[in-house]
Motif scaffolding. Structure first.
Motif, PDB file in Angstrom:
ATOM      1  N   ASP A 180      -0.985   6.498   1.856  1.00 10.81           N
ATOM      2  CA  ASP A 180      -1.437   5.195   1.325  1.00 10.81           C
ATOM      3  C   ASP A 180      -2.601   5.361   0.355  1.00 10.81           C
ATOM      4  OD1 ASP A 180       0.526   3.955   2.803  1.00 10.81           O
ATOM      5  OD2 ASP A 180      -0.804   3.372   4.432  1.00 10.81           O
ATOM      6  N   ARG A 253       2.185   3.805   5.292  1.00  7.45           N
ATOM      7  CA  ARG A 253       3.445   3.232   4.802  1.00  7.45           C
ATOM      8  C   ARG A 253       4.092   4.071   3.707  1.00  7.45           C
ATOM      9  NH1 ARG A 253       0.010  -0.793   6.199  1.00  7.45           N
ATOM     10  NH2 ARG A 253       0.865  -2.464   7.513  1.00  7.45           N
ATOM     11  N   GLU A 254       3.271   4.789   2.938  1.00 11.74           N
ATOM     12  CA  GLU A 254       3.812   5.625   1.855  1.00 11.74           C
ATOM     13  C   GLU A 254       3.094   6.957   1.875  1.00 11.74           C
ATOM     14  OE1 GLU A 254       4.243   5.590  -3.016  1.00 11.74           O
ATOM     15  OE2 GLU A 254       4.485   3.727  -1.884  1.00 11.74           O
ATOM     16  N   THR A 278       8.183  12.055  -1.794  1.00 15.98           N
ATOM     17  CA  THR A 278       7.467  10.847  -1.395  1.00 15.98           C
ATOM     18  C   THR A 278       8.339  10.078  -0.415  1.00 15.98           C
ATOM     19  OG1 THR A 278       6.317  10.690  -3.513  1.00 15.98           O
ATOM     20  CG2 THR A 278       6.418   8.687  -2.189  1.00 15.98           C
ATOM     21  N   LYS A 280       8.615   6.505   1.782  1.00 16.10           N
ATOM     22  CA  LYS A 280       8.121   5.128   1.870  1.00 16.10           C
ATOM     23  C   LYS A 280       8.920   4.383   2.919  1.00 16.10           C
ATOM     24  CE  LYS A 280       7.502   0.912  -0.895  1.00 16.10           C
ATOM     25  NZ  LYS A 280       7.701   0.308  -2.248  1.00 16.10           N
TER      26      LYS A 280
END
Length: 290
Positions: A180, A253-254, A278, A280
């Motif tokens: 995040d 969350r990411e 990445t 997510k």
């Protein structure tokens, strides 16, 4: 009465398991058709087509086909059911699905669909995929690759043998993990961004992870002597490894995972790409019977 389309991975013994569940579904009056996936991409296509016809889709096999089918159905509103028949079945384990055919059939017939999170992965080449369990990068991805190639071992034994082989030749990697927007550095064995708490055929890599909380648990395992790492591996069965100082757990969350050398990453029991990646979370993107 529900109308099911079963998407089967024949190499995982899915047909044999489905043979025990199918008569129970049909005896209750449910419709059931069977499609055989010629690979994970084809399984996803079959699932999407069945969903477009308003059918409940059953992923019959292990984590690979569960991830391929679940990823294909993410965001579509189609209901997914799992018939575990693979080497690891870790996402099914996270959902606490019953093993007995009669109990599983009753769940598929009468269960209420519940939302679970999925995970969108974006590779260095900007390829996108949606998975269920999460992503792991480092020595565990190598172990997974070796386990998938095993011919004489199955289940936990294949993953343990794969881990021994992977750790024997491992040298610490430098990771940059961005959660995040906040950067964290780690030198060690692996980084895992987990939606499901399980991987590697029942190992509780992220015991605090939940499939419906809108977050990923990020587990970083720092460098340690090999003898200590093997002790830590044994603790994965109960999830007590997270109390060791070599292990750090974050949530977000990411998550972006990078390394100082080319390293493989895996997801849902499959390994086929290299960092960076990445991940997510897509909150509540998939409706599942569990």
């Amino acid at each position: 009465m529900r109308q099911f389309t079963a998407v089967v991975n024949p190499t995982a013994g899915g047909a044999a398991i489905l043979h025990r569940v199918a008569p129970l579904l049909r005896a209750a009056g449910a419709g059931l058709e069977t499609e055989t996936g010629r690979g994970l991409a084809h399984a996803g296509e079959l699932a999407r087509r069945a969903g477009e016809r308003g059918r409940v889709v059953l992923a019959v096999g292990g984590d690979g086909i569960a991830g391929a089918v679940g990823g294909a159905l993410s965001g579509t509103g189609t209901v997914l059911g799992l018939v575990p028949a693979g080497r690891g079945n870790d996402f099914a384990r996270a959902l606490d699905l019953p093993a007995a055919p009669a109990e599983l059939a009753r769940l598929l017939l009468d269960g209420i669909p519940r939302p679970v999170d999925t995970v969108e992965l974006v590779s260095a080449a900007h390829d996108r995929a949606v998975v269920l369990g999460g992503v792991y990068a480092g020595v565990d991805a190598l172990a997974n690759r070796y386990a998938n190639r095993a011919r004489l071992l199955r289940g936990t034994a294949s993953y343990y043998a794969g881990a021994l082989r992977a750790v024997a030749g491992w040298r610490p990697a430098g990771y940059r993990v961005t959660v995040d927007g906040e950067e964290h550095l780690c030198r060690g064995y692996t980084v895992v961004a987990a939606n499901s708490g399980y991987y590697g055929s029942g190992r509780r890599i992220a015991p605090g992870a939940r499939v419906d909380d809108g977050l990923l648990d990020v587990v970083l395992i720092r460098h340690a002597p090999r003898r200590l790492f093997f002790a830590l591996m044994r603790e994965l069965d109960a999830g007590t490894h997270v109390h060791r100082p070599e292990v750090r757990v974050l949530r977000g969350r990411e998550i972006r995972i990078e390394a100082d050398r080319p390293l493989p990453y895996g997801a849902d029991g499959e390994v086929g790409a290299a960092l960076p990646v990445t991940a997510k979370v897509l909150p509540g993107a998939l409706r599942v019977l569990y």
